[in-house]
Structure formats: structure tokens, C-alpha cells
Design a protein around this motif. Structure first.
Motif, PDB file in Angstrom:
ATOM      1  N   ASN A  51      11.981  -1.266  -1.985  1.00 14.50           N
ATOM      2  CA  ASN A  51      11.994  -0.318  -3.400  1.00 14.50           C
ATOM      3  C   ASN A  51      13.387  -0.879  -4.147  1.00 14.50           C
ATOM      4  OD1 ASN A  51      14.630   0.046  -1.381  1.00 14.50           O
ATOM      5  ND2 ASN A  51      15.668   1.584  -2.851  1.00 14.50           N
ATOM      6  N   ASN A  52      12.571  -0.116  -5.033  1.00 17.72           N
ATOM      7  CA  ASN A  52      13.314  -0.391  -6.269  1.00 17.72           C
ATOM      8  C   ASN A  52      14.200   0.329  -7.131  1.00 17.72           C
ATOM      9  OD1 ASN A  52      14.360  -1.942  -9.052  1.00 17.72           O
ATOM     10  ND2 ASN A  52      12.307  -2.304  -9.706  1.00 17.72           N
ATOM     11  N   ASP A  58       4.733   5.156 -11.060  1.00 17.34           N
ATOM     12  CA  ASP A  58       3.775   4.992 -10.838  1.00 17.34           C
ATOM     13  C   ASP A  58       4.504   3.764  -9.075  1.00 17.34           C
ATOM     14  OD1 ASP A  58       4.721   1.804 -11.785  1.00 17.34           O
ATOM     15  OD2 ASP A  58       3.792   2.216 -13.228  1.00 17.34           O
ATOM     16  N   GLY A  59       5.321   2.965  -9.265  1.00 19.51           N
ATOM     17  CA  GLY A  59       5.017   2.657  -8.143  1.00 19.51           C
ATOM     18  C   GLY A  59       4.910   0.947  -7.619  1.00 19.51           C
ATOM     19  N   ILE A  60       4.119   1.068  -8.470  1.00 23.35           N
ATOM     20  CA  ILE A  60       3.335  -0.612  -8.103  1.00 23.35           C
ATOM     21  C   ILE A  60       3.282  -1.882  -7.713  1.00 23.35           C
ATOM     22  CG2 ILE A  60       1.950  -2.841  -9.648  1.00 23.35           C
ATOM     23  CD1 ILE A  60       0.931  -0.049 -11.246  1.00 23.35           C
ATOM     24  N   GLY A  61       3.494  -2.026  -6.322  1.00 17.95           N
ATOM     25  CA  GLY A  61       3.904  -3.360  -5.977  1.00 17.95           C
ATOM     26  C   GLY A  61       5.407  -2.761  -4.943  1.00 17.95           C
ATOM     27  N   GLU A  62       5.686  -1.519  -4.923  1.00 17.44           N
ATOM     28  CA  GLU A  62       7.108  -1.326  -4.102  1.00 17.44           C
ATOM     29  C   GLU A  62       6.319   0.141  -3.262  1.00 17.44           C
ATOM     30  OE1 GLU A  62      10.062   0.675  -6.243  1.00 17.44           O
ATOM     31  OE2 GLU A  62       9.241   0.410  -7.625  1.00 17.44           O
ATOM     32  N   ASP A  63       7.000   0.248  -2.177  1.00 18.71           N
ATOM     33  CA  ASP A  63       7.077   1.030  -1.007  1.00 18.71           C
ATOM     34  C   ASP A  63       7.129   2.189  -1.734  1.00 18.71           C
ATOM     35  OD1 ASP A  63       5.855  -1.332   1.201  1.00 18.71           O
ATOM     36  OD2 ASP A  63       8.191  -0.866   2.064  1.00 18.71           O
ATOM     37  N   LEU A  64       6.850   3.472  -1.231  1.00 20.03           N
ATOM     38  CA  LEU A  64       7.451   4.524  -1.729  1.00 20.03           C
ATOM     39  C   LEU A  64       7.519   5.446  -0.198  1.00 20.03           C
ATOM     40  CD1 LEU A  64       3.757   5.682  -4.469  1.00 20.03           C
ATOM     41  CD2 LEU A  64       5.977   4.428  -4.553  1.00 20.03           C
ATOM     42  N   ALA A 132      -1.765   7.109  -0.945  1.00 22.32           N
ATOM     43  CA  ALA A 132      -1.386   5.813   0.180  1.00 22.32           C
ATOM     44  C   ALA A 132      -2.887   5.601   0.055  1.00 22.32           C
ATOM     45  CB  ALA A 132      -1.607   6.130   1.124  1.00 22.32           C
ATOM     46  N   LEU A 133      -3.833   6.364  -0.247  1.00 25.11           N
ATOM     47  CA  LEU A 133      -4.958   5.726  -0.792  1.00 25.11           C
ATOM     48  C   LEU A 133      -5.465   5.031  -2.127  1.00 25.11           C
ATOM     49  CD1 LEU A 133      -7.354   9.104   0.812  1.00 25.11           C
ATOM     50  CD2 LEU A 133      -7.493   6.851   1.098  1.00 25.11           C
ATOM     51  N   SER A 134      -4.489   5.639  -3.428  1.00 24.22           N
ATOM     52  CA  SER A 134      -4.755   5.060  -4.453  1.00 24.22           C
ATOM     53  C   SER A 134      -4.114   3.449  -4.426  1.00 24.22           C
ATOM     54  CB  SER A 134      -3.371   5.672  -4.961  1.00 24.22           C
ATOM     55  OG  SER A 134      -3.322   6.990  -5.790  1.00 24.22           O
ATOM     56  N   LYS A 135      -3.190   3.062  -3.262  1.00 25.45           N
ATOM     57  CA  LYS A 135      -2.261   2.397  -2.758  1.00 25.45           C
ATOM     58  C   LYS A 135      -3.441   1.326  -2.628  1.00 25.45           C
ATOM     59  CE  LYS A 135       2.073   2.669  -3.126  1.00 25.45           C
ATOM     60  NZ  LYS A 135       2.636   0.929  -3.490  1.00 25.45           N
ATOM     61  N   LYS A 136      -4.384   2.314  -2.390  1.00 23.92           N
ATOM     62  CA  LYS A 136      -5.582   0.962  -1.656  1.00 23.92           C
ATOM     63  C   LYS A 136      -7.158   0.499  -2.335  1.00 23.92           C
ATOM     64  CE  LYS A 136      -5.870   2.469   3.517  1.00 23.92           C
ATOM     65  NZ  LYS A 136      -6.774   1.071   3.705  1.00 23.92           N
ATOM     66  N   ASN A 138      -5.808   0.252  -6.003  1.00 23.49           N
ATOM     67  CA  ASN A 138      -5.387  -0.072  -6.605  1.00 23.49           C
ATOM     68  C   ASN A 138      -5.270  -1.808  -6.023  1.00 23.49           C
ATOM     69  OD1 ASN A 138      -5.649   1.488  -8.366  1.00 23.49           O
ATOM     70  ND2 ASN A 138      -3.537   2.007  -7.859  1.00 23.49           N
ATOM     71  N   ASN A 139      -5.556  -2.054  -4.354  1.00 22.34           N
ATOM     72  CA  ASN A 139      -5.140  -3.510  -4.193  1.00 22.34           C
ATOM     73  C   ASN A 139      -3.731  -3.893  -3.943  1.00 22.34           C
ATOM     74  OD1 ASN A 139      -8.070  -4.106  -3.696  1.00 22.34           O
ATOM     75  ND2 ASN A 139      -8.187  -4.806  -5.101  1.00 22.34           N
ATOM     76  N   ASP A 140      -2.830  -2.781  -3.989  1.00 24.46           N
ATOM     77  CA  ASP A 140      -1.408  -2.659  -3.565  1.00 24.46           C
ATOM     78  C   ASP A 140      -1.070  -2.873  -1.649  1.00 24.46           C
ATOM     79  OD1 ASP A 140       0.916  -2.682  -3.118  1.00 24.46           O
ATOM     80  OD2 ASP A 140       1.559  -0.739  -5.448  1.00 24.46           O
ATOM     81  N   ASN A 141      -0.750  -3.922  -1.874  1.00 27.06           N
ATOM     82  CA  ASN A 141      -0.356  -3.450  -0.262  1.00 27.06           C
ATOM     83  C   ASN A 141       1.165  -3.535  -0.036  1.00 27.06           C
ATOM     84  OD1 ASN A 141      -2.939  -5.231   0.664  1.00 27.06           O
ATOM     85  ND2 ASN A 141      -2.173  -7.278  -0.083  1.00 27.06           N
ATOM     86  N   THR A 142       1.301  -2.704  -0.145  1.00 26.46           N
ATOM     87  CA  THR A 142       3.008  -1.893  -0.239  1.00 26.46           C
ATOM     88  C   THR A 142       2.459  -0.556   0.851  1.00 26.46           C
ATOM     89  OG1 THR A 142       3.280  -0.744  -1.892  1.00 26.46           O
ATOM     90  CG2 THR A 142       4.419  -3.141  -1.815  1.00 26.46           C
ATOM     91  N   VAL A 143       3.682  -0.025   1.040  1.00 31.01           N
ATOM     92  CA  VAL A 143       3.594   0.838   2.213  1.00 31.01           C
ATOM     93  C   VAL A 143       4.172   1.882   1.491  1.00 31.01           C
ATOM     94  CG1 VAL A 143       4.193   1.870   4.752  1.00 31.01           C
ATOM     95  CG2 VAL A 143       3.406  -0.453   4.216  1.00 31.01           C
TER      96      VAL A 143
END
Length: 281
Positions: A51-52, A58-64, A132-136, A138-143
Motif C-alpha cells: 500500500n502507498n 485508482d490504486g494501480i499497482g498496489e493492493d486495495l 478485483a475483476l478490474s485489476k484482472k 488491467n493485468n494488474d497482479n496486486t490483490v
């Protein structure tokens, strides 16, 4: 560097002090569930979650993280402040007029760390699955992590979401249930029994884990194991046993402290049981 267990326990002690002081100062709020979930949220924000504090919605590249049982806002606000999302001094404004720290978190206040308004119970699972589906996509492998009250799972919307997630292989989601057996009107077993929640999640196709949510070592190990198990085709649910009011002996285990504030004597007695480790605000 990940914080060690002893340091996490010290942070959790300070968070518990923050909780009872915040609720006392405005004579309003929900101390019971907040105290019970202090260890979980400290473990999440100070060790497990990527986390940041320089918060971006948008939380891109970080766990939400999504707090579904939003009435336990005191623990959420304290952990966010102690983790550097906003100034700890702002905790003084909890539930005061014009405060960003409303009784239930809201997004229009633009408080760093808050991603959804969660005053109405039962909605967090659906939002977490969507994220979680949005991360998929966007090919964002965070959780994506979420927290839910056990009584909250009496809401029907949860079960639609719990059925939807395994069907759609939402395997980047870790949903934790605060399994304290209490809700505002009494024990969940008497209000509307939840039966064997773990078995229900398993029947719906989830991978289920169990943890003592008031044992810092155990909750850290369980969260880290869960995170290592993401990407295996199933969403993960953690049945987290906690004690409502944990850390303050006269509050522990009773639904009566779900939503009332301590008086002067109770505040003093509670603070006497909790070590001040980071300095009171």
C-alpha cells in the motif's frame, strides 16, 4: 522492511488507545468491533498489504482494502493515520461537525485511504469483487482485501456476491470475516444464526482459512499464506475469530459495547490496560 510481530503488537496497542479516546471525545461511535479488529488492520497495513500512503483512488499497482462493516471506522481511521495517510492530529475531529472522519467512512470527504462509502452494511463484497475483476482486466497482479462483519452476512446481497466470485474465478480477492459472534441486538446465534460460515463459503467454491484475529502472529501468518495462495482459481475467505472489545476487559465479549461510548471512569480504566507506544494524539 516488514515490521516484526512485537512492533505490530505495539502499534495495535496504540490504535486501541486511539479508538477509545476518539469514541469518548465525541461520546459516539462503535468501540467494540473496532477494538476486536485492531490486530487485523495493523497486520494488513503495516506488514502484509502493498500500500502507498500517497493515496491515489485508482490504486494501480498496489493492493486495495475495502471496509464493508463501516461502523468500525475508529480502527480504520486510527490505522490510516498511524500508517501516514493523514495527520494523526486529525483523529481529534472524529464525528465532529465538518470533520472528514465521519461516523461511517465516505468518499466525498476525500479522506486518504477511503475508497468506498460503507455506512450501509452488506455492500463491500460486491465492490471488492468489482475492483478485483478490474485489476484482472488491467493485468494488474496486486490483490484486493476486504473485511466484513459476521452479522453483516445476514444481508442477502453478500450471498449473490459469494456465489458470483468463484464462478468468475476472482482469485485475487481475500475476504475476511470478523467472526466475533456479536451484533447490535445481541449474539448472532440468537438474532439470526449463521451456522457454519466456513462450510458455507466452501460450498460456494471458496478456499477457506481460519485464524485467531487477536493473535498477531497467527493473523499475520494467515494473511501472508492467503496472499501466497492467490492466483489459484478461487477467491479466498478467512474466518477470523475475534473478541468484541478486545484489550479492554470490561468491554470484551459483549454486544453491549457495539455502539456506546465510555464515560470518564471507563475511559481511565480502559487506557490503564493499553500501553501508550507511539504517543497519544
Amino acid at each position: 522492511m516488514a515490521k516484526e510481530i512485537k512492533e505490530l503488537e505495539q502499534i495495535a496497542s496504540q490504535v486501541r488507545r486511539d479508538i477509545i479516546r476518539m469514541v469518548y471525545d465525541c461520546q459516539s461511535g462503535h468501540p467494540g468491533g473496532s477494538l476486536g479488529c485492531a490486530d487485523f488492520l495493523v497486520a494488513l497495513y503495516f506488514r502484509v498489504m502493498k500500500n502507498n500512503p500517497d493515496f491515489k483512488m485508482d490504486g494501480i499497482g498496489e493492493d486495495l482494502f475495502f471496509l464493508s462493516n463501516g461502523h468500525i471506522s475508529p480502527v480504520f481511521y486510527s490505522v490510516l493515520a498511524r500508517a501516514g495517510y493523514f495527520d494523526v492530529e486529525e483523529l481529534k475531529t472524529f464525528r465532529k461537525l465538518n470533520s472528514r472522519l465521519q461516523g461511517h467512512p465516505t468518499t466525498h470527504e476525500h479522506l486518504p485511504g477511503v475508497r468506498i462509502a460503507s455506512g450501509s452494511l452488506g455492500q463491500g463484497m460486491s465492490v471488492a469483487i468489482g475492483a478485483a475483476l478490474s485489476k484482472k482486466l488491467n493485468n494488474d497482479n496486486t490483490v484486493v482485501f476486504s473485511l466484513h462483519g459476521d452479522g453483516e452476512l445476514q444481508e442477502g446481497q453478500n450471498w449473490e456476491a459469494i456465489m458470483f466470485a468463484p464462478h468468475n474465478k476472482v482469485d485475487n480477492l481475500i475476504a475476511t470475516v470478523d467472526y466475533n459472534g456479536q451484533q447490535i441486538d445481541g449474539p448472532t446465534s440468537q438474532v439470526l444464526s449463521l451456522g457454519d460460515l466456513g462450510a458455507k463459503f466452501e460450498a460456494f467454491g471458496w478456499e477457506v482459512m481460519h485464524a485467531d484475529g487477536n493473535n498477531m502472529t497467527e493473523i499475520v501468518e494467515t494473511l501472508e499464506l492467503a496472499k501466497s495462495r492467490t492466483g489459484n482459481g478461487k477467491p479466498i475467505a478467512i474466518m477470523m475469530k475475534t473478541e468484541m472489545g478486545k484489550g479492554v476487559d470490561f468491554m470484551e465479549g459483549s454486544h453491549k459495547w457495539h455502539g456506546i461510548a465510555p464515560n470518564d471512569e471507563q475511559l481511565a480504566a480502559g487506557l490503564a490496560q493499553l500501553e501508550e507506544t507511539l504517543g497519544d494524539y
